[in-house]
Design a protein around this motif. Structure first.
Motif, PDB file in Angstrom:
ATOM      1  N   UNK A 479     -26.087  -9.938   2.962  1.00 52.47           N
ATOM      2  CA  UNK A 479     -27.282 -10.310   2.217  1.00 52.47           C
ATOM      3  C   UNK A 479     -27.173 -11.699   1.638  1.00 52.47           C
ATOM      4  N   UNK A 480     -26.014 -12.020   1.066  1.00 51.42           N
ATOM      5  CA  UNK A 480     -25.799 -13.363   0.513  1.00 51.42           C
ATOM      6  C   UNK A 480     -25.783 -14.409   1.620  1.00 51.42           C
ATOM      7  N   UNK A 481     -25.136 -14.090   2.741  1.00 51.61           N
ATOM      8  CA  UNK A 481     -25.100 -15.028   3.867  1.00 51.61           C
ATOM      9  C   UNK A 481     -26.500 -15.278   4.421  1.00 51.61           C
ATOM     10  N   UNK A 482     -27.309 -14.240   4.468  1.00 54.05           N
ATOM     11  CA  UNK A 482     -28.682 -14.363   4.975  1.00 54.05           C
ATOM     12  C   UNK A 482     -29.482 -15.339   4.116  1.00 54.05           C
ATOM     13  N   UNK A 483     -29.371 -15.209   2.796  1.00 52.10           N
ATOM     14  CA  UNK A 483     -30.100 -16.112   1.898  1.00 52.10           C
ATOM     15  C   UNK A 483     -29.568 -17.537   2.001  1.00 52.10           C
ATOM     16  N   UNK A 484     -28.254 -17.673   2.143  1.00 53.85           N
ATOM     17  CA  UNK A 484     -27.666 -19.017   2.271  1.00 53.85           C
ATOM     18  C   UNK A 484     -28.126 -19.674   3.564  1.00 53.85           C
ATOM     19  N   UNK A 485     -28.192 -18.904   4.655  1.00 48.99           N
ATOM     20  CA  UNK A 485     -28.634 -19.455   5.940  1.00 48.99           C
ATOM     21  C   UNK A 485     -30.093 -19.883   5.879  1.00 48.99           C
ATOM     22  N   UNK A 486     -30.866 -19.241   5.049  1.00 48.68           N
ATOM     23  CA  UNK A 486     -32.281 -19.607   4.879  1.00 48.68           C
ATOM     24  C   UNK A 486     -32.458 -20.790   3.935  1.00 48.68           C
ATOM     25  N   UNK A 487     -31.366 -21.222   3.311  1.00 42.64           N
ATOM     26  CA  UNK A 487     -31.464 -22.324   2.367  1.00 42.64           C
ATOM     27  C   UNK A 487     -32.005 -21.934   1.017  1.00 42.64           C
ATOM     28  N   UNK A 488     -31.962 -20.646   0.703  1.00 42.08           N
ATOM     29  CA  UNK A 488     -32.522 -20.181  -0.561  1.00 42.08           C
ATOM     30  C   UNK A 488     -31.478 -20.100  -1.673  1.00 42.08           C
ATOM     31  N   UNK A 489     -30.177 -20.093  -1.306  1.00 43.90           N
ATOM     32  CA  UNK A 489     -29.110 -20.085  -2.305  1.00 43.90           C
ATOM     33  C   UNK A 489     -27.961 -20.958  -1.802  1.00 43.90           C
ATOM     34  N   UNK A 490     -27.084 -21.295  -2.717  1.00 38.44           N
ATOM     35  CA  UNK A 490     -25.896 -22.087  -2.396  1.00 38.44           C
ATOM     36  C   UNK A 490     -24.768 -21.130  -1.993  1.00 38.44           C
ATOM     37  N   UNK A 491     -24.449 -21.109  -0.701  1.00 36.69           N
ATOM     38  CA  UNK A 491     -23.421 -20.203  -0.209  1.00 36.69           C
ATOM     39  C   UNK A 491     -22.048 -20.474  -0.770  1.00 36.69           C
ATOM     40  N   UNK A 492     -21.846 -21.632  -1.396  1.00 35.19           N
ATOM     41  CA  UNK A 492     -20.557 -21.962  -1.988  1.00 35.19           C
ATOM     42  C   UNK A 492     -20.455 -21.585  -3.448  1.00 35.19           C
ATOM     43  N   UNK A 493     -21.525 -21.010  -4.001  1.00 32.58           N
ATOM     44  CA  UNK A 493     -21.514 -20.594  -5.411  1.00 32.58           C
ATOM     45  C   UNK A 493     -22.140 -19.198  -5.531  1.00 32.58           C
ATOM     46  N   UNK A 494     -21.485 -18.235  -4.938  1.00 30.34           N
ATOM     47  CA  UNK A 494     -21.970 -16.856  -4.951  1.00 30.34           C
ATOM     48  C   UNK A 494     -20.946 -15.944  -5.624  1.00 30.34           C
ATOM     49  N   UNK A 495     -21.406 -15.114  -6.552  1.00 34.18           N
ATOM     50  CA  UNK A 495     -20.544 -14.131  -7.187  1.00 34.18           C
ATOM     51  C   UNK A 495     -21.147 -12.751  -6.979  1.00 34.18           C
ATOM     52  N   UNK A 496     -20.338 -11.735  -7.220  1.00 28.45           N
ATOM     53  CA  UNK A 496     -20.777 -10.352  -7.041  1.00 28.45           C
ATOM     54  C   UNK A 496     -20.399  -9.559  -8.272  1.00 28.45           C
TER      55      UNK A 496
END
Length: 643
Positions: A479-496
């Motif tokens: 889910x996080x990767x999907x949003x990062x690939x869409x440019x909607x979040x920063x894939x390098x700053x994701x927490x869970x």
């Protein structure tokens, strides 16, 4: 608008406002035309107060120090009922069942325990007026062992206090006792280990004699080890029972005719009309008249309300500004229920079916009415995204929003992936100030309905079978990767982050996948084997389904337990724990904390006195919110957040 990096925005949604202005709204009930509900008040150390509506006034029925809460199955629910203006409730501190008439002092209906913690617990009660009995679920802790006996019991209301009398026994768990309109028959649910109630339950009917004792052998109506039954209710004429079953792969409605012993499907649909029975007192439907119910159901992660004609099976949606519903109760043309939406707090609502007009009776918080806060509320976006094995997973995405701020061009926001508990539960779309706390600061949130979540059919729920720590982790990462690939979040700053089972998924994602840059575990499981060996009765065999039988699968438990793979976890983690938690004992969390500190990880740890599985005290809720934000800001996001 102020231009500032995501994650550094000043927000009007502060932790002190959240706890100062919020209450928990749980179960609502109708007694004739009178409306009652329960409020959980963090400002009163989490006390659960029964409230009665009297005109425009809201009157506290249960006075200090009483708290209408039970720990049957540890998670409780269904701690109270009301009948003809009289309240019956289980008191949290002593487990005693009480009766309260008007404003009089509560009267004990059952004896006080000889020793604290060694008494009976009660839940899911109904009143048998014919025999003057309280009938409900009783859990016997008098021996003080970890695996108490569970029964359907009766308490004599004419001779208080009196010990409970057992009506049904022989199975590990019971729920949902309901009397027929003539009082002659009782239906109830039971299930045995290793099942949880969403795996398989049995609906049974038994005749009662003049004293309320079983007469003859019980009759099985529906269910079994691979069919989950939910919320049985008698048809108003007493000719049969309406219930929800997932035998089609979806929790749908069925009727059972007592005379013919035949079952009929009502409105077959790839839609969920039921819920996982983690707690007692759940209600997704109620009778309006003899042939019509009002019900709630889930589609795509969002809830809807409708009427359902039982004869023709016609489902008629009701247009309301809400996307989450629960605790449905009805009385002729009036329906009351709990509801919420992304921009509307959990509320108790009265609906007049004839006119379609609805009135808000109470709100969990008034903060959303403040223009400055309303302008910052992010709306949930249901998303579907690809995950492992060519399948799809679901989530609710909340983009950052704050009316006073915008981010520099080309920047993507940090992301907090939230993992619900259970793990057989679901992300809720009602206003969560805990989520808006993040989004209003410029931090996106993804609330994941990973495989195993409810609301998407049994096959989706069964994806987690023997795959806990794998399917849930993959769906969160993807889910996080999907949003990062869409440019909607920063894939390098994701927490869970997550609580309970969500805390386990958090720790597993950090230990077994190299994607998230940090995380937060709220009373989360770190040692699956310890959970299997050292948890309460209700969940003591749940792990058989999630991972496999223990100790036969000890090697697999070790493989799936983050505590045994600390060497793989090199990201910052913050932990929150209650010192009275019986579901995930503090020693589990502390083993993980000690191991990470020993290897030099950035670790935060908060142990809250007097808290159980989940936090109810205002100061602790506030401290946990702020600590997690600052921990991520300093250790992961590097947002420039002002302390």
């Amino acid at each position: 608008m102020i231009k500032a990096p995501y994650g550094s925005w000043n927000s009007p949604i502060t932790s002190d406002l959240i706890v100062a202005g919020s209450i928990g709204l749980n179960e609502i009930r109708l007694d004739g035309d009178a409306v009652y509900w329960v409020e959980g008040r963090p400002q009163e150390q989490g006390r659960n107060v029964i409230v009665r509506v009297d005109g425009d006034a809201r009157i506290d029925v249960t006075q200090k120090p009483f708290s209408a809460r039970t720990r049957v199955h540890e998670y409780g629910g269904g701690a109270w009922t009301v009948d003809n203006g009289v309240i019956y409730f289980s008191n949290f501190s002593d487990g005693v069942l009480y009766r309260q008439k008007g404003n009089a002092k509560p009267e004990a209906l059952t004896p006080a325990p000889a020793e604290k913690g060694k008494g009976w617990r009660f839940a899911d009660g109904i009143i048998d007026r014919k025999r003057n009995l309280w009938i409900g679920v009783g859990e016997d802790h008098t021996a003080g062992n970890a695996h108490p006996e569970n029964y359907i019991v009766a308490v004599d209301l004419a001779n208080a206090p009196s010990a409970p009398r057992i009506i049904a026994r022989g199975h590990d768990f019971y729920a949902s006792p309901k009397l027929s309109p003539d009082g002659e028959h009782l239906v109830y649910l039971w299930w045995d280990h290793p099942n949880m109630p969403w795996n398989g339950t049995t609906l049974e009917s038994v005749a009662l004699d003049a004293s309320g004792a079983p007469q003859g052998e019980p009759r099985t109506i529906a269910g079994g080890v691979a069919e989950s039954i939910f919320q049985p209710e008698w048809l108003p004429d007493g000719s049969g029972v309406l219930f929800v079953s997932d035998k089609s792969g979806w929790w749908n409605f069925y009727t059972y005719d007592l005379a013919t012993a035949k079952t009929r499907a009502i409105c077959p649909k790839d839609t969920e009309f039921g819920l996982p029975q983690w707690v007692f007192g759940l209600s997704t439907y109620a009778f309006v008249d003899a042939q019509r119910i009002v019900c709630t159901y889930s589609e795509g992660g969002l809830g809807k309300l409708a009427t359902l004609d039982l004869a023709g099976g016609t489902l008629a949606p009701i247009a309301l500004p809400y996307s989450a519903f629960g605790s449905i109760r009805a009385n002729q043309n009036t329906v009351v229920f709990r509801a919420g939406a992304s921009d509307k707090p959990v509320s108790f609502v009265r609906l007049e079916l004839a006119s379609g007009e609805h009135t808000v009776l109470a709100k969990a918080t008034e903060l959303a009415d403040r223009p400055q806060i309303a302008a910052c509320l992010s709306m949930a976006e249901p998303i579907e995204y690809p995950t492992e094995n060519g399948l799809a997973a679901f989530a609710l995405f909340y983009p950052p929003k704050n009316a006073e701020y915008e981010a520099p061009a080309g920047e993507q926001p940090p992301l907090v992936v939230m993992v619900h508990g259970g793990p057989t539960s679901a992300a809720q779309s009602a206003l969560s100030l805990g989520i808006q706390y993040w989004t209003s600061r410029g931090i996106a949130v993804l609330d994941v309905n990973y495989g195993g979540s409810t609301g998407f059919g049994r096959a989706y729920r069964d994806r987690l079978h023997l795959s806990w720590g794998v399917v849930d982790v993959d769906d969160c990462v993807n889910g996080a990767k999907y949003l990062a690939a869409q440019g909607r979040v920063d894939g390098g700053r994701c927490v869970i982050t997550g609580g309970s089972a969500g805390g386990y998924t958090t720790l597993a994602a950090l230990a077994f996948r190299d994607f998230f840059q940090g995380g937060g575990s709220h009373y989360g499981v770190s040692d699956a084997a310890a959970l299997a060996a050292d948890t309460h009765k209700f969940e003591s065999r749940y792990m058989d389904w999630l991972i496999g039988p223990y100790p036969q699968e000890a090697a697999l438990y070790r493989e799936r337990s983050p505590i045994h793979h600390v060497d793989k976890l090199d990201k910052p983690v913050i932990f929150f724990q209650g010192d009275e938690d019986m579901v995930v004992p503090p020693n589990q969390t502390e083993m993980m904390v000690d191991a990470l500190r020993a290897k030099g990880n950035a670790v935060g740890y908060f142990l809250f006195a007097g808290e159980q599985h989940g936090f109810r005290k205002a100061g602790n809720i506030q401290r946990a919110l702020d600590a997690e934000l600052y921990f991520y800001a300093f250790e992961v996001f590097r947002t420039g957040l002002k302390y």
